[in-house]
Design a protein around this motif. Sequence first.
Motif, PDB file in Angstrom:
ATOM      1  N   ARG A  99       0.948  -1.078   0.041  1.00  0.00           N
ATOM      2  CA  ARG A  99       0.018   0.071  -0.112  1.00  0.00           C
ATOM      3  C   ARG A  99       0.859   1.181   0.066  1.00  0.00           C
ATOM      4  O   ARG A  99       0.503   2.176  -0.679  1.00  0.00           O
ATOM      5  CB  ARG A  99      -0.898  -0.066   1.143  1.00  0.00           C
ATOM      6  N   GLU A 103       0.795   4.116  -2.949  1.00  0.00           N
ATOM      7  CA  GLU A 103       0.206   5.382  -2.328  1.00  0.00           C
ATOM      8  C   GLU A 103       1.335   6.717  -2.605  1.00  0.00           C
ATOM      9  O   GLU A 103       0.903   7.704  -2.857  1.00  0.00           O
ATOM     10  CB  GLU A 103      -0.539   5.406  -1.197  1.00  0.00           C
ATOM     11  N   VAL A 158      -2.632  11.673   0.339  1.00  0.00           N
ATOM     12  CA  VAL A 158      -2.364  10.502   1.357  1.00  0.00           C
ATOM     13  C   VAL A 158      -2.851  10.966   2.780  1.00  0.00           C
ATOM     14  O   VAL A 158      -3.339  10.409   3.664  1.00  0.00           O
ATOM     15  CB  VAL A 158      -0.753  10.330   1.423  1.00  0.00           C
TER      16      VAL A 158
END
Length: 209
Positions: A99, A103, A158
């Motif tokens: 992840r 991201e 984010v």
Amino acid sequence: MELSVSDLAVARGGLRVLEGLSFRLAAGRALILRGPNGVGKTTLLRTLAGLQPPLVGQVSLPPEAIAYAAHADGLKAVLTVAENLEFWAAIHGTDRVGRALEEMNLVALRNRLAANLSAGQKRRLGLARLLVTGREMWLLDEPTVSLDAASVALFGGVVRAHLAAGGAALIATHIDLGLAEAEVLELGPYRAKSPAAGGARGDFDEVFG
């Protein structure tokens, strides 16, 4: 999860720099720290992160909730991008490396040594560590240094996703991260009026502030 600060005073190099500071930061919210260079933004963040004690006052937040991103990226140059994140994921007991790579737009760089990254790429990798910690409270000290406009926008997304998931962020920055509902805390009014000795001189670098 809430950060609560009450009547806090902090020192840099043994001298009081901020005093009388009280605020709350709840889950899902962001607070932007503002003030002139040297006012004490870094010193405040280091104190909240537990890296140095306050002179007086109370800070209420479990240490295990905190992820602190300072000026240094904290990378191991001999490890690849993915290996750096795997190192931190192992420390925090998470499985969020994939992840974090996605991201922070690092997938294509996953096998490159950290030593061979550009300054902006190193910064993105340093910030990606936040995502593998699983921590709720992000304390961020000028997180966009070395980032281009596209990467600033990427990181802003984010942070927004972190807030939407119930996290919180305290950020020292003069850059617009697109956090429309973030509150701003000006530290100038809390500058110590007459700096007083705060105890023994700390071991940290005097440039922090």
